[in-house]
Write a protein that holds these residues in place. Structure first.
Motif, PDB file in Angstrom:
ATOM      1  N   LEU A   1       0.861  -1.177   0.000  1.00 18.28           N
ATOM      2  CA  LEU A   1       0.000   0.000   0.000  1.00 18.28           C
ATOM      3  C   LEU A   1       0.899   1.229   0.000  1.00 18.28           C
ATOM      4  CD1 LEU A   1      -2.631  -1.094   2.682  1.00 18.28           C
ATOM      5  CD2 LEU A   1      -2.848  -1.177   0.192  1.00 18.28           C
ATOM      6  N   PRO A   2       0.757   2.121  -0.965  1.00 15.33           N
ATOM      7  CA  PRO A   2       1.691   3.240  -1.094  1.00 15.33           C
ATOM      8  C   PRO A   2       1.421   4.345  -0.079  1.00 15.33           C
ATOM      9  CG  PRO A   2       0.012   3.417  -2.763  1.00 15.33           C
ATOM     10  CD  PRO A   2      -0.250   2.116  -2.044  1.00 15.33           C
ATOM     11  N   ARG A   3       2.407   5.206   0.065  1.00 14.43           N
ATOM     12  CA  ARG A   3       2.264   6.380   0.931  1.00 14.43           C
ATOM     13  C   ARG A   3       1.400   7.427   0.228  1.00 14.43           C
ATOM     14  NH1 ARG A   3       6.582   5.507   4.438  1.00 14.43           N
ATOM     15  NH2 ARG A   3       8.308   4.350   3.507  1.00 14.43           N
ATOM     16  N   PRO A   4       0.389   7.964   0.887  1.00 11.97           N
ATOM     17  CA  PRO A   4      -0.328   9.107   0.301  1.00 11.97           C
ATOM     18  C   PRO A   4       0.612  10.303   0.148  1.00 11.97           C
ATOM     19  CG  PRO A   4      -1.546   8.171   2.165  1.00 11.97           C
ATOM     20  CD  PRO A   4      -0.183   7.555   2.179  1.00 11.97           C
ATOM     21  N   ARG A   5       0.416  11.050  -0.940  1.00 13.16           N
ATOM     22  CA  ARG A   5       1.179  12.286  -1.154  1.00 13.16           C
ATOM     23  C   ARG A   5       0.352  13.457  -0.643  1.00 13.16           C
ATOM     24  NH1 ARG A   5       5.214  13.086  -4.687  1.00 13.16           N
ATOM     25  NH2 ARG A   5       4.198  14.912  -5.574  1.00 13.16           N
ATOM     26  N   VAL A   6       0.925  14.210   0.284  1.00 14.70           N
ATOM     27  CA  VAL A   6       0.193  15.287   0.956  1.00 14.70           C
ATOM     28  C   VAL A   6       0.883  16.615   0.694  1.00 14.70           C
ATOM     29  CG1 VAL A   6      -0.689  16.139   3.151  1.00 14.70           C
ATOM     30  CG2 VAL A   6      -0.497  13.665   2.767  1.00 14.70           C
ATOM     31  N   LEU A   7       0.151  17.542   0.083  1.00 23.14           N
ATOM     32  CA  LEU A   7       0.656  18.900  -0.125  1.00 23.14           C
ATOM     33  C   LEU A   7       0.333  19.732   1.106  1.00 23.14           C
ATOM     34  CD1 LEU A   7       1.783  21.230  -1.909  1.00 23.14           C
ATOM     35  CD2 LEU A   7      -0.571  21.562  -2.730  1.00 23.14           C
ATOM     36  N   VAL A   8       1.357  20.365   1.673  1.00 25.52           N
ATOM     37  CA  VAL A   8       1.190  21.223   2.845  1.00 25.52           C
ATOM     38  C   VAL A   8       1.476  22.661   2.435  1.00 25.52           C
ATOM     39  CG1 VAL A   8       1.977  21.735   5.183  1.00 25.52           C
ATOM     40  CG2 VAL A   8       1.861  19.359   4.398  1.00 25.52           C
ATOM     41  N   MET A   9       0.524  23.558   2.714  1.00 24.53           N
ATOM     42  CA  MET A   9       0.689  24.968   2.370  1.00 24.53           C
ATOM     43  C   MET A   9       0.298  25.829   3.559  1.00 24.53           C
ATOM     44  SD  MET A   9      -0.784  25.236  -1.530  1.00 24.53           S
ATOM     45  CE  MET A   9      -0.378  26.974  -1.603  1.00 24.53           C
ATOM     46  N   SER A  10       1.114  26.835   3.847  1.00 29.31           N
ATOM     47  CA  SER A  10       0.785  27.785   4.908  1.00 29.31           C
ATOM     48  C   SER A  10       0.471  29.137   4.286  1.00 29.31           C
ATOM     49  CB  SER A  10       1.937  27.912   5.901  1.00 29.31           C
ATOM     50  OG  SER A  10       3.129  28.317   5.237  1.00 29.31           O
TER      51      SER A  10
ATOM     52  N   PRO B   1       8.804  44.645  11.579  1.00 29.66           N
ATOM     53  CA  PRO B   1       7.728  44.714  12.574  1.00 29.66           C
ATOM     54  C   PRO B   1       6.456  44.053  12.050  1.00 29.66           C
ATOM     55  CG  PRO B   1       8.873  46.814  12.470  1.00 29.66           C
ATOM     56  CD  PRO B   1       9.418  45.980  11.341  1.00 29.66           C
ATOM     57  N   GLY B   2       5.872  43.169  12.848  1.00 23.68           N
ATOM     58  CA  GLY B   2       4.644  42.483  12.457  1.00 23.68           C
ATOM     59  C   GLY B   2       4.845  41.188  11.718  1.00 23.68           C
ATOM     60  N   GLN B   3       6.077  40.816  11.407  1.00 24.61           N
ATOM     61  CA  GLN B   3       6.348  39.584  10.691  1.00 24.61           C
ATOM     62  C   GLN B   3       6.751  38.467  11.653  1.00 24.61           C
ATOM     63  OE1 GLN B   3       9.376  40.738   7.808  1.00 24.61           O
ATOM     64  NE2 GLN B   3       7.807  41.012   6.227  1.00 24.61           N
ATOM     65  N   ILE B   4       6.533  37.231  11.218  1.00 21.82           N
ATOM     66  CA  ILE B   4       6.967  36.059  11.980  1.00 21.82           C
ATOM     67  C   ILE B   4       7.561  35.035  11.015  1.00 21.82           C
ATOM     68  CG2 ILE B   4       5.248  36.370  13.809  1.00 21.82           C
ATOM     69  CD1 ILE B   4       3.620  34.123  12.481  1.00 21.82           C
ATOM     70  N   TYR B   5       8.395  34.168  11.546  1.00 17.33           N
ATOM     71  CA  TYR B   5       8.955  33.102  10.724  1.00 17.33           C
ATOM     72  C   TYR B   5       7.913  32.003  10.523  1.00 17.33           C
ATOM     73  CZ  TYR B   5      13.596  35.170  11.210  1.00 17.33           C
ATOM     74  OH  TYR B   5      14.667  36.011  11.162  1.00 17.33           O
ATOM     75  N   GLU B   6       7.842  31.516   9.302  1.00 18.39           N
ATOM     76  CA  GLU B   6       6.925  30.425   8.982  1.00 18.39           C
ATOM     77  C   GLU B   6       7.374  29.145   9.691  1.00 18.39           C
ATOM     78  OE1 GLU B   6       4.678  27.435   7.793  1.00 18.39           O
ATOM     79  OE2 GLU B   6       6.792  27.287   7.224  1.00 18.39           O
ATOM     80  N   SER B   7       6.450  28.481  10.378  1.00 15.84           N
ATOM     81  CA  SER B   7       6.785  27.226  11.073  1.00 15.84           C
ATOM     82  C   SER B   7       5.783  26.116  10.800  1.00 15.84           C
ATOM     83  CB  SER B   7       6.867  27.473  12.587  1.00 15.84           C
ATOM     84  OG  SER B   7       5.620  27.934  13.091  1.00 15.84           O
ATOM     85  N   ASN B   8       4.557  26.477  10.459  1.00 12.99           N
ATOM     86  CA  ASN B   8       3.531  25.445  10.337  1.00 12.99           C
ATOM     87  C   ASN B   8       3.812  24.437   9.230  1.00 12.99           C
ATOM     88  OD1 ASN B   8       2.106  26.457  12.449  1.00 12.99           O
ATOM     89  ND2 ASN B   8       0.388  27.251  11.253  1.00 12.99           N
ATOM     90  N   ALA B   9       4.277  24.914   8.068  1.00 13.58           N
ATOM     91  CA  ALA B   9       4.520  23.986   6.968  1.00 13.58           C
ATOM     92  C   ALA B   9       5.644  23.015   7.315  1.00 13.58           C
ATOM     93  CB  ALA B   9       4.855  24.755   5.689  1.00 13.58           C
ATOM     94  N   VAL B  10       6.699  23.531   7.958  1.00 10.69           N
ATOM     95  CA  VAL B  10       7.789  22.653   8.390  1.00 10.69           C
ATOM     96  C   VAL B  10       7.262  21.614   9.370  1.00 10.69           C
ATOM     97  CG1 VAL B  10       9.984  22.568   9.635  1.00 10.69           C
ATOM     98  CG2 VAL B  10       9.543  24.417   8.003  1.00 10.69           C
TER      99      VAL B  10
ATOM    100  N   VAL C   1       3.414  14.720   8.741  1.00 15.56           N
ATOM    101  CA  VAL C   1       2.987  13.838   7.651  1.00 15.56           C
ATOM    102  C   VAL C   1       3.993  12.707   7.475  1.00 15.56           C
ATOM    103  CG1 VAL C   1       2.707  13.713   5.140  1.00 15.56           C
ATOM    104  CG2 VAL C   1       1.629  15.573   6.429  1.00 15.56           C
ATOM    105  N   ARG C   2       5.280  13.051   7.450  1.00 13.39           N
ATOM    106  CA  ARG C   2       6.311  12.022   7.264  1.00 13.39           C
ATOM    107  C   ARG C   2       6.360  11.079   8.468  1.00 13.39           C
ATOM    108  NH1 ARG C   2       9.337  16.822   5.727  1.00 13.39           N
ATOM    109  NH2 ARG C   2       9.242  17.043   3.454  1.00 13.39           N
ATOM    110  N   ALA C   3       6.232  11.635   9.664  1.00 16.22           N
ATOM    111  CA  ALA C   3       6.254  10.791  10.857  1.00 16.22           C
ATOM    112  C   ALA C   3       5.076   9.817  10.867  1.00 16.22           C
ATOM    113  CB  ALA C   3       6.224  11.661  12.113  1.00 16.22           C
TER     114      ALA C   3
END
Length: 407
Positions: free
Chosen positions: A180-189, A203-212, A218-220
């Motif tokens: 049974l193959p691994r599903p391919r999952v696209l992750v977008m933030s 000011p007002g910006q943050i580092y992207e973390s959710n997609a990582v 998903v891999r785990a």
């Protein structure tokens, strides 16, 4: 509001198994077999030596001992991999290496340690050997087929391919397995406030973390993650990025843009294709699901704790089910080490630390319950599952716990 169970059922209905595929064994670790594996050859494929030593007739050395060794001429040398072994003549020995084919006529193998031989020396310099132990007939011989007989079903459909299982597949000479193959999952933030690592923050910006974080989740879980680009709060740009990157995936997962604000890009872009709902849970109340151009999509909240807890609750189980893997995290009952409160009308998933005291499972909450406290989730090893309708849990109570430290 929709209950957690109702939304779990909706998501489970979206995520279906892919058809079975054939893969090389090197690419199949951790996957589940979709068909039985039948041995086409025997293991071992021939009688061979289990020791470095000398192949002899047991009858020729029946009286051998330290005090009365038996001396035999050494007629041949058999390294592993030799294909032209010669029959053993009575009254002779053949030097043999571990795994080498047993010469026809030999009935036992004498380990080199039970002789006067120096295996480091050249074969031609040792015309005879003194044997000091009387090994019995069949000793130190691996018989053909004693591990696996040809035609035996050695692995069953539904079995997960471990390193040992893949070693067996390779030993049988199989070039591919059906899995049974691994599903391919696209992750977008999404979010105009997001920037990539290494970029100085304005000011007002943050580092992207959710997609990582979600790609790692998903891999785990065993699936394959495809990370899309960060997208600003522009519905047209978001829709264009989605169309560009979602062509060859089985599931789309987005984070952010699903709440009640004025710049909810996912809602604005997908309002006709995705059902946006409120789920009676904390964290993770705003959720969405549907199909975009025929591809299932699950839209998660943007706060990082909400996003990862939502993945655990809604996405991890059906992804693993689609791969034939156990769906649920281990669930245990533990003694609560403190008083806790939970919001009325919501099922709470609280970060916790699970341990043991005097042989009993004990759990305490870890950090504030708010959905932006990612630091605490990073060091937690469990989730406390506080049921809907319970607003206070006393220390010493028994509580349900999801163990995040194992599958």
């Amino acid at each position: 509001m929709r209950s957690v169970q109702e939304h779990q059922d909706v998501i489970a209905g979206l995520i279906q198994p892919r058809p079975a595929v054939t893969l090389a064994p090197a690419d199949a670790l951790g996957l589940v077999l979709a068909a039985d594996v039948v041995a086409g050859v025997a293991l071992p494929g021939f009688d061979n030596s289990a020791m470095d030593g000398f192949a002899v007739l047991a009858a020729d050395i029946a009286g051998a001992s330290e005090d009365a060794p038996v001396t035999l001429p050494v007629a041949d040398d058999i390294p592993a991999g030799r294909t032209d072994t010669q029959p053993l003549e009575p009254g002779t020995a053949q030097r043999i290496m571990t795994g080498a084919p047993l010469p026809p006529g030999a009935t036992t193998v004498v380990p080199v340690e039970a002789t006067n031989s120096d295996f480091g020396a050249d074969f031609s310099s040792q015309p005879q050997v003194q044997i000091r132990v009387a090994t019995r007939e069949g000793q130190h011989i691996r018989r053909a087929g004693e591990d696996v007989a040809a035609g035996t079903t050695v692995l069953r459909a539904g079995q997960r391919l471990t390193p040992a299982a893949l070693g067996l597949v390779a030993a049988l000479g199989l070039a591919e397995v059906t899995v049974l193959p691994r599903p391919r999952v696209l992750v977008m933030s999404t979010g105009s406030e997001l920037v990539g690592p290494g970029t100085p923050l304005q000011p007002g910006q943050i580092y992207e973390s959710n997609a990582v974080m979600l790609a790692a989740a998903v891999r785990a879980a065993g699936a394959e993650a495809v990370t899309g680009p960060m997208v600003s709060d522009d519905p047209e740009l978001f829709r264009a990025a989605l169309t560009e990157h979602a062509g060859d995936v089985d599931l789309i997962v987005t984070t952010g843009g699903v709440s009640a604000g004025a710049y909810e890009v996912v809602k604005d872009a997908l309002g006709e294709e995705v059902e946006f709902v409120k789920v009676a849970m904390q964290p993770g109340m705003p959720q969405g699901s549907g199909r975009v151009d025929g591809v299932p999509i699950v839209t998660l909240p943007g706060n990082p704790v909400s996003a990862l807890v939502s993945f655990e609750v809604f996405l991890r189980p059906p992804l693993r089910t689609a791969m034939g893997l156990p769906a649920e995290r281990p669930r245990i009952t533990a003694t609560l080490g403190e008083d806790l409160t939970s919001p009325a009308g919501k099922r709470q998933f609280r970060r916790g630390v699970l341990g043991h005291e005097k042989g009993q499972a004990v759990v305490t909450s870890y950090g504030p319950p708010a959905s932006h406290h990612l630091r605490w989730l990073a060091s937690a090893n469990c989730l406390l599952d506080i049921p809907l309708g319970v607003d206070h849990v006393a220390a010493g109570s028994q509580v349900d716990v999801w163990d995040l430290s194992s599958d």
